[in-house]
Design a protein around this motif. Structure first.
Motif, mmCIF file in Angstrom:
data_model
loop_
_atom_site.group_PDB
_atom_site.id
_atom_site.type_symbol
_atom_site.label_atom_id
_atom_site.label_comp_id
_atom_site.label_asym_id
_atom_site.label_seq_id
_atom_site.Cartn_x
_atom_site.Cartn_y
_atom_site.Cartn_z
ATOM 1 N N GLN A 103 0.839 -1.206 0.000
ATOM 2 C CA GLN A 103 0.000 0.000 0.000
ATOM 3 C C GLN A 103 0.871 1.253 0.000
ATOM 4 O OE1 GLN A 103 -3.623 0.314 -0.130
ATOM 5 N NE2 GLN A 103 -2.771 2.281 -0.758
ATOM 6 N N ASP A 104 1.958 1.240 0.776
ATOM 7 C CA ASP A 104 2.893 2.370 0.792
ATOM 8 C C ASP A 104 3.489 2.593 -0.598
ATOM 9 O OD1 ASP A 104 2.381 2.668 3.491
ATOM 10 O OD2 ASP A 104 4.278 1.740 4.146
ATOM 11 N N ALA A 105 3.799 1.497 -1.300
ATOM 12 C CA ALA A 105 4.352 1.605 -2.653
ATOM 13 C C ALA A 105 3.337 2.243 -3.596
ATOM 14 C CB ALA A 105 4.778 0.235 -3.163
ATOM 15 N N VAL A 106 2.074 1.882 -3.452
ATOM 16 C CA VAL A 106 1.016 2.489 -4.277
ATOM 17 C C VAL A 106 0.929 3.978 -3.987
ATOM 18 C CG1 VAL A 106 -1.481 2.605 -4.686
ATOM 19 C CG2 VAL A 106 -0.344 0.384 -4.532
ATOM 20 N N ASN A 107 0.942 4.335 -2.702
ATOM 21 C CA ASN A 107 0.822 5.745 -2.300
ATOM 22 C C ASN A 107 1.982 6.592 -2.807
ATOM 23 O OD1 ASN A 107 -1.520 4.997 -0.981
ATOM 24 N ND2 ASN A 107 -0.564 4.929 1.040
ATOM 25 N N GLU A 108 3.157 6.010 -2.913
ATOM 26 C CA GLU A 108 4.355 6.761 -3.307
ATOM 27 C C GLU A 108 4.585 6.768 -4.818
ATOM 28 O OE1 GLU A 108 7.562 5.040 -1.086
ATOM 29 O OE2 GLU A 108 6.621 5.521 0.841
ATOM 30 N N ALA A 109 3.981 5.853 -5.539
ATOM 31 C CA ALA A 109 4.243 5.711 -6.975
ATOM 32 C C ALA A 109 3.478 6.740 -7.794
ATOM 33 C CB ALA A 109 3.865 4.298 -7.430
#
Length: 133
Positions: A103-109
């Motif tokens: 989820q963090d990767a989605v938020n940062e991408a």
């Protein structure tokens, strides 16, 4: 009785499984792939999912993988996973941590990377639901 072939699944941390088996179901990036003896040579990337191994005695082993690639050749099947563990070792806390990371990767991408990260997160959510963790 079905013929066996060598299968090896390795993660950076350890050798997960190495034995002769009759069938392996792989979560290939293009869809589920079943490998049996005399499968045509192929290489594929592996997405987050469950690898299901069927042994000659009829027993099965299910292994959680998160990314990697599989090489099918005359010597059998080798699966190199970024992250892998037997589902018997996978608990809700570990999977929750993997989901948070995704989820963090989605938020940062941004852009196309956001789409790829979203698919990764979706695959992990599917695994969580499949395993009822």
């Amino acid at each position: 009785m079905a013929e066996t072939f060598p299968f090896e699944l390795v993660s950076p941390e350890r050798l997960i499984l190495s034995e002769d088996v009759i069938q392996v179901l792989i979560p290939a990036s293009e869809g589920q792939m079943t490998v049996m003896k005399n499968h045509a040579p192929a290489m594929t990337t592996v997405k987050p999912g469950l690898v299901v191994v069927k042994r000659a005695d009829g027993s099965e082993e299910t292994i959680f993988v998160e990314g990697g690639f599989a090489d099918i050749n005359d010597n059998g099947l080798s699966l190199l996973a970024e992250i892998a563990m037997l589902t018997s070792e996978l608990d809700s806390e570990t999977l929750a941590a993997r989901l948070k990371h995704a989820q963090d990767a989605v938020n940062e991408a941004e852009g196309d990377a956001k789409d790829v990260a979203g698919l990764h997160l979706s695959d992990l959510e599917h695994i969580k639901n499949s395993l009822a963790l």
